[in-house]
Design an enzyme around this catalytic site. Structure first.
Site, PDB file in Angstrom:
ATOM      1  N   HIS A   1     -12.763  46.084  43.435  1.00 38.20           N
ATOM      2  CA  HIS A   1     -13.989  45.442  43.002  1.00 38.20           C
ATOM      3  C   HIS A   1     -13.717  44.090  42.345  1.00 38.20           C
ATOM      4  CE1 HIS A   1     -17.872  44.739  41.633  1.00 38.20           C
ATOM      5  NE2 HIS A   1     -18.066  45.734  40.815  1.00 38.20           N
ATOM      6  N   CYS A   2     -12.451  43.822  41.980  1.00 37.16           N
ATOM      7  CA  CYS A   2     -12.200  42.661  41.116  1.00 37.16           C
ATOM      8  C   CYS A   2     -11.498  41.510  41.823  1.00 37.16           C
ATOM      9  CB  CYS A   2     -11.364  43.100  39.917  1.00 37.16           C
ATOM     10  SG  CYS A   2     -12.212  44.296  38.893  1.00 37.16           S
ATOM     11  N   ILE A   3     -10.264  41.754  42.281  1.00 38.48           N
ATOM     12  CA  ILE A   3      -9.403  40.639  42.697  1.00 38.48           C
ATOM     13  C   ILE A   3     -10.005  39.866  43.884  1.00 38.48           C
ATOM     14  CG2 ILE A   3      -7.019  39.958  43.215  1.00 38.48           C
ATOM     15  CD1 ILE A   3      -7.230  41.436  40.605  1.00 38.48           C
TER      16      ILE A   3
ATOM     17  N   ILE B   1     -13.044  39.366  44.451  1.00 35.88           N
ATOM     18  CA  ILE B   1     -14.388  38.869  44.128  1.00 35.88           C
ATOM     19  C   ILE B   1     -14.388  37.881  42.972  1.00 35.88           C
ATOM     20  CG2 ILE B   1     -16.618  39.628  43.175  1.00 35.88           C
ATOM     21  CD1 ILE B   1     -16.327  42.118  44.885  1.00 35.88           C
ATOM     22  N   ASP B   2     -13.761  38.282  41.868  1.00 31.57           N
ATOM     23  CA  ASP B   2     -13.918  37.514  40.625  1.00 31.57           C
ATOM     24  C   ASP B   2     -13.509  36.048  40.748  1.00 31.57           C
ATOM     25  OD1 ASP B   2     -14.633  39.987  39.817  1.00 31.57           O
ATOM     26  OD2 ASP B   2     -12.864  40.347  38.571  1.00 31.57           O
TER      27      ASP B   2
END
Ligand SMILES: NC(=O)c1ccc[n+]([C@@H]2O[C@H](COP(=O)([O-])OP(=O)(O)OC[C@H]3O[C@@H](n4cnc5c(N)ncnc54)[C@H](O)[C@@H]3O)[C@@H](O)[C@H]2O)c1
Length: 445
Positions: free
Chosen positions: A272-274, A276-277
């Protein structure tokens, strides 16, 4: 408004804590607040999750069921979909999703809905903390005006802070409790209020000067990972051309006791993070006329990995004189990383999609993911032994779950594309590695 009453309620644990969004981040956090002795109410729009929590059942692998049930039974933790009950909370943590739209710009709609619910019942003395990962400026440009719309002033009448969640699902060593918590408030009182709440619940709090710094810290951390993974993925592609084993290079480089940190290649970014963020950051920077070249480049390299994997599948099938079209290709592991069932942004989905487009018949094994949907296709996981009994034309290791029996896979003789170096201990003609390995590494003397 003095901070003292809230501070006292936090100190003597009579403060009531609300957590909005009971997912991978929110549920472990709610449990940690309950463990610290607070009465915690979880708020979620998903009625199934609410019912499960109230029945003492966990759905997040990092949250132990006996732990959760103990807090529920003791009356320290409950869940609801009734947002009106936010009015009763002294402190509210927001941990709802912050995905990207297809156009790679931030989708703040979940945050906006959650903040609307908080604004509807906001009262003097409440502490509101945003935990969702987002671009620098979200707390003071988006959240603050919404909460101040009815006349209460942040850092004066209520407290507002940003505190990035840094949890790593599946990590046994570092959990919500022992990962230091960054806290940045709209003003000094807000920073102190948020630091007091977390100070009661986690091992270490690190205050910073503003919400923007706190927001940027999280994006630096995730951009650091995305860029370094991009670099080693490019290294793997380069090493493939040069017939050098990228993993052997990285493992040798990491013996340097300073100035180097290992990152490993793979089938692409997931989670969910790398993936997207960093794009939250480049979107925001672009508004100030700044192009984040590292982020874009890492995005391109990481995004090219599924295609690179497909090329290795073509190589593996070529060795046995088969085309991809019509071949039965079995995927080992579809979750985005080892020993979790999280499919969000999993690169296995891209690999599957590319193979299906070329006419391959796909099946998969994953002890953590019983069923899978990719586009219009639905799949059910096969047990490994059944998959091997059916003798697929090729196996692709996309996720190196520790439950997999690698020896049985290698011994099957089926051509294998190993994107994770899961088979590093094996030497066999049926193994195709992501980057070349001519011979097993010599034993360390
Ligand atoms: N998962 C991670 O590893 C991780 C790590 C660090 C930070 N984050 C960030 O934390 C945030 C939450 O991520 P997550 O992984 O916990 O997401 P998740 O999808 O697991 O959980 C989010 C929860 O919020 C609920 N929700 C959505 N809108 C709501 C609303 N308006 N009111 C109440 N509940 C609502 C959903 O039903 C869901 O249960 C994201 O910003 C993410 O980037 C995630």
């Amino acid at each position: 408004m003095s901070l003292a009453p809230l501070h006292d309620r936090i100190e003597n644990r009579s403060a009531r804590v609300g957590v909005i969004g009971l997912g991978y981040v929110g549920l472990p956090l709610a449990v940690e607040f309950a463990r610290a002795g607070f009465a915690v109410t979880g708020f979620d729009v998903d009625a199934t999750k609410v019912a499960q929590i109230n029945a003492g059942k966990t759905y997040i692998p990092d949250v132990r069921e006996d732990d959760l049930a103990t807090h529920v039974r003791a009356g320290r933790l409950s869940a609801t979909s009734d947002m009106a009950r936010l009015a009763d909370m002294d402190a509210i943590d927001i941990a709802v999703p912050t995905p990207l739209r297809k156009t790679k710009d931030p989708d703040l709609s979940y945050v906006v809905l959650a903040v609307e619910a908080v604004a509807a019942t906001l009262r003097r003395g409440q502490l509101v903390i945003l935990e969702s990962t987002t671009y620098p400026g979200t707390t003071d440009e988006v959240v603050q005006p919404m909460l101040e719309a009815k006349g209460l002033k942040a850092d004066v009448d209520f407290f507002l802070a940003f505190s990035p969640e840094r949890v790593d699902p599946g990590n046994q060593q570092f959990t919500t409790r022992n990962i230091p918590k960054i806290v940045g408030g709209i003003g000094e009182s807000s920073t102190k209020a948020a630091a007091a709440l977390y100070g009661a619940s986690v091992d270490r709090v690190v205050p910073v000067s503003s919400t923007r710094v706190a927001e940027m810290v999280k994006l630096l951390e995730n951009t650091f990972r995305a860029v370094n993974i991009g670099m080693v993925n490019e290294l793997a592609q380069m090493c493939h051309k040069m017939d050098i084993d990228a993993w052997e290079v990285i493992d040798a480089a990491k013996t340097k006791p300073f100035g180097f940190m290992p990152f490993y290649p793979g089938p692409g970014l997931g989670g969910h993070c790398i993936p997207i963020d960093p794009f939250y950051l480049s979107w925001k920077a672009r508004q100030s006329g700044f192009e984040c070249r590292f982020i874009e480049l890492a995005g391109q390299v990481n995004g090219s990995m599924p295609q690179f994997v497909v090329e290795r599948v073509i190589d593996a099938l070529n060795e046995v004189r088969k085309p991809v079209n019509g071949s039965r290709i079995h995927i080992y592991g579809v979750a985005y990383k080892r020993d979790v069932g999280d499919m969000r942004e999993s690169p296995a989905l891209d690999v599957i999609q590319l193979l299906v487009q070329r006419g391959a018949e796909i099946s998969y094994s994953d002890p953590w993911v019983p069923t899978l949907k990719e586009g219009t296709h639905s799949f059910e996981a096969l047990p490994e032994n059944e998959a091997l009994r059916r003798r697929p034309d090729c196996v692709v290791i996309c996720t190196d779950h520790s439950a997999f029996d690698w020896k049985a896979l290698v011994d099957s003789g089926v051509p294998i594309v190993d994107t994770r170096d899961a088979l590093r201990k094996f030497t066999a003609p049926n193994i195709v590695r992501l980057s070349g390995r001519a011979a097993p590494a010599p034993a360390v003397i």
